[in-house]
Structure formats: structure tokens, C-alpha cells
Design a protein around this motif. Structure first.
Motif, PDB file in Angstrom:
ATOM      1  N   THR A  24     -13.446 -16.010  -9.380  1.00 29.08           N
ATOM      2  CA  THR A  24     -12.016 -15.717  -9.346  1.00 29.08           C
ATOM      3  C   THR A  24     -11.708 -14.728 -10.462  1.00 29.08           C
ATOM      4  O   THR A  24     -12.065 -14.958 -11.613  1.00 29.08           O
ATOM      5  CB  THR A  24     -11.192 -17.007  -9.516  1.00 29.08           C
ATOM      6  OG1 THR A  24     -11.534 -17.907  -8.461  1.00 29.08           O
ATOM      7  CG2 THR A  24      -9.705 -16.710  -9.449  1.00 29.08           C
ATOM      8  N   LEU A  67      -6.236  -9.697  -9.966  1.00 35.41           N
ATOM      9  CA  LEU A  67      -6.146  -8.527  -9.092  1.00 35.41           C
ATOM     10  C   LEU A  67      -6.329  -7.226  -9.876  1.00 35.41           C
ATOM     11  O   LEU A  67      -6.885  -6.259  -9.366  1.00 35.41           O
ATOM     12  CB  LEU A  67      -4.799  -8.537  -8.359  1.00 35.41           C
ATOM     13  CG  LEU A  67      -4.498  -7.370  -7.428  1.00 35.41           C
ATOM     14  CD1 LEU A  67      -5.528  -7.241  -6.325  1.00 35.41           C
ATOM     15  CD2 LEU A  67      -3.101  -7.517  -6.839  1.00 35.41           C
ATOM     16  N   LEU A  82      -8.999  -5.823   0.291  1.00 33.20           N
ATOM     17  CA  LEU A  82      -7.613  -6.263   0.120  1.00 33.20           C
ATOM     18  C   LEU A  82      -6.825  -6.282   1.420  1.00 33.20           C
ATOM     19  O   LEU A  82      -5.913  -7.084   1.563  1.00 33.20           O
ATOM     20  CB  LEU A  82      -6.891  -5.406  -0.921  1.00 33.20           C
ATOM     21  CG  LEU A  82      -7.223  -5.717  -2.369  1.00 33.20           C
ATOM     22  CD1 LEU A  82      -6.342  -4.901  -3.301  1.00 33.20           C
ATOM     23  CD2 LEU A  82      -7.086  -7.198  -2.690  1.00 33.20           C
ATOM     24  N   TYR A 126      -7.658  -9.716   2.454  1.00 33.64           N
ATOM     25  CA  TYR A 126      -7.344 -10.798   1.521  1.00 33.64           C
ATOM     26  C   TYR A 126      -5.871 -10.864   1.131  1.00 33.64           C
ATOM     27  O   TYR A 126      -5.272 -11.935   1.099  1.00 33.64           O
ATOM     28  CB  TYR A 126      -8.206 -10.658   0.258  1.00 33.64           C
ATOM     29  CG  TYR A 126      -8.058 -11.827  -0.677  1.00 33.64           C
ATOM     30  CD1 TYR A 126      -8.887 -12.938  -0.556  1.00 33.64           C
ATOM     31  CD2 TYR A 126      -7.075 -11.846  -1.663  1.00 33.64           C
ATOM     32  CE1 TYR A 126      -8.744 -14.024  -1.400  1.00 33.64           C
ATOM     33  CE2 TYR A 126      -6.929 -12.928  -2.512  1.00 33.64           C
ATOM     34  CZ  TYR A 126      -7.763 -14.019  -2.367  1.00 33.64           C
ATOM     35  OH  TYR A 126      -7.609 -15.099  -3.197  1.00 33.64           O
ATOM     36  N   LEU A 127      -5.279  -9.736   0.801  1.00 34.92           N
ATOM     37  CA  LEU A 127      -3.935  -9.715   0.229  1.00 34.92           C
ATOM     38  C   LEU A 127      -2.887  -9.611   1.342  1.00 34.92           C
ATOM     39  O   LEU A 127      -2.333  -8.552   1.620  1.00 34.92           O
ATOM     40  CB  LEU A 127      -3.806  -8.553  -0.762  1.00 34.92           C
ATOM     41  CG  LEU A 127      -2.672  -8.632  -1.774  1.00 34.92           C
ATOM     42  CD1 LEU A 127      -2.745  -9.910  -2.593  1.00 34.92           C
ATOM     43  CD2 LEU A 127      -2.678  -7.420  -2.671  1.00 34.92           C
ATOM     44  N   ILE A 161      -7.678 -13.661  -7.564  1.00 32.38           N
ATOM     45  CA  ILE A 161      -8.332 -13.229  -6.337  1.00 32.38           C
ATOM     46  C   ILE A 161      -9.713 -13.850  -6.290  1.00 32.38           C
ATOM     47  O   ILE A 161     -10.475 -13.737  -7.253  1.00 32.38           O
ATOM     48  CB  ILE A 161      -8.467 -11.690  -6.301  1.00 32.38           C
ATOM     49  CG1 ILE A 161      -7.112 -11.009  -6.418  1.00 32.38           C
ATOM     50  CG2 ILE A 161      -9.232 -11.213  -5.080  1.00 32.38           C
ATOM     51  CD1 ILE A 161      -6.197 -11.211  -5.258  1.00 32.38           C
TER      52      ILE A 161
END
Length: 122
Positions: free
Chosen positions: A6, A9, A39, A42-43, A105
């Protein structure tokens, strides 16, 4: 088993933010094409909405800018009335770009080298 770590970002992107009335927008720009591809998966709008939920965000719209390796998020209702009406310290959303860069993240260790900031330690 895939080993993950982890990171914030900010290790894989930078951001700019601003306001339009009661809404804020945040541009998240990655350092590489592989970071952008990561991303985009993921985002999500839902992840960003959950992260900014304490601000009273009503919803989040996401726009993809593949030629810039960037995502733009519009946070609906994030500014408690906007610059001229809000009593918030950051009534124009200028600090929200910095805030999103602290979002944790989860990324596979294998992928990390290809998406992190050049010459940056993750």
C-alpha cells in the motif's frame, strides 16, 4: 499468491484542483502510460467518492484523458456552497488535489516499478 503493498497515490501521480461553484474538480496525472492504465482500473468514481465522503460529497464524475495520462474527477457538492458562500477554510477546493494524493493505493509489488514516479521511492 500476488504480493501487494500500500502506497500513497502521490507515489504514482500528481494532481491539480480547483472549483466551479459548489463543485470541485481534481485532475490526477500519472507519470507513465502503465500508471495511467493502472489508475483507470483502480481509481474509480466510487473510490474517490468514498475517500471524500467526510466532506459531504454527493457524487463523483470521472473523465478519462488518455492523451495526457490523466483522470479528471468532478466532486459534486464538495465545497459547502462554494467560494463566496462556504465557511470552510478551503472553500475553493485548492487543497483537494493534495488531499487525494494521500489516498492509500494497493498495488502489486511486481507492477510498482513500472508505475511509480521516476527516480522516486515508493
Amino acid at each position: 499468491m500476488i504480493l501487494t503493498t500500500t502506497i500513497p497515490l502521490r507515489k504514482i501521480a500528481y494532481a491539480r484542483s480547483g472549483d466551479k461553484g459548489n463543485n470541485s474538480n481534481i485532475g490526477v496525472i500519472t507519470y507513465s502510460l502503465s500508471g495511467y492504465q493502472f489508475l483507470t482500473e483502480y481509481l474509480t468514481s466510487d473510490r474517490v467518492e468514498e475517500f471524500f465522503k467526510p466532506l459531504g460529497v454527493k457524487s463523483v464524475l470521472r473523465y478519462e484523458l488518455p492523451n495526457l495520462w490523466a483522470l479528471n474527477f468532478v466532486l459534486i457538492g464538495a465545497l459547502a456552497g462554494g467560494g463566496s458562500r462556504s465557511l470552510r477554510i478551503d472553500s475553493q477546493g485548492k487543497a483537494l488535489g493534495q488531499a487525494i494524493l494521500e489516498m492509500p493505493i494497493e498495488v502489486s509489488i511486481e507492477k510498482l516499478d513500472s508505475i511509480k514516479k521516476p527516480n522516486g521511492n515508493a
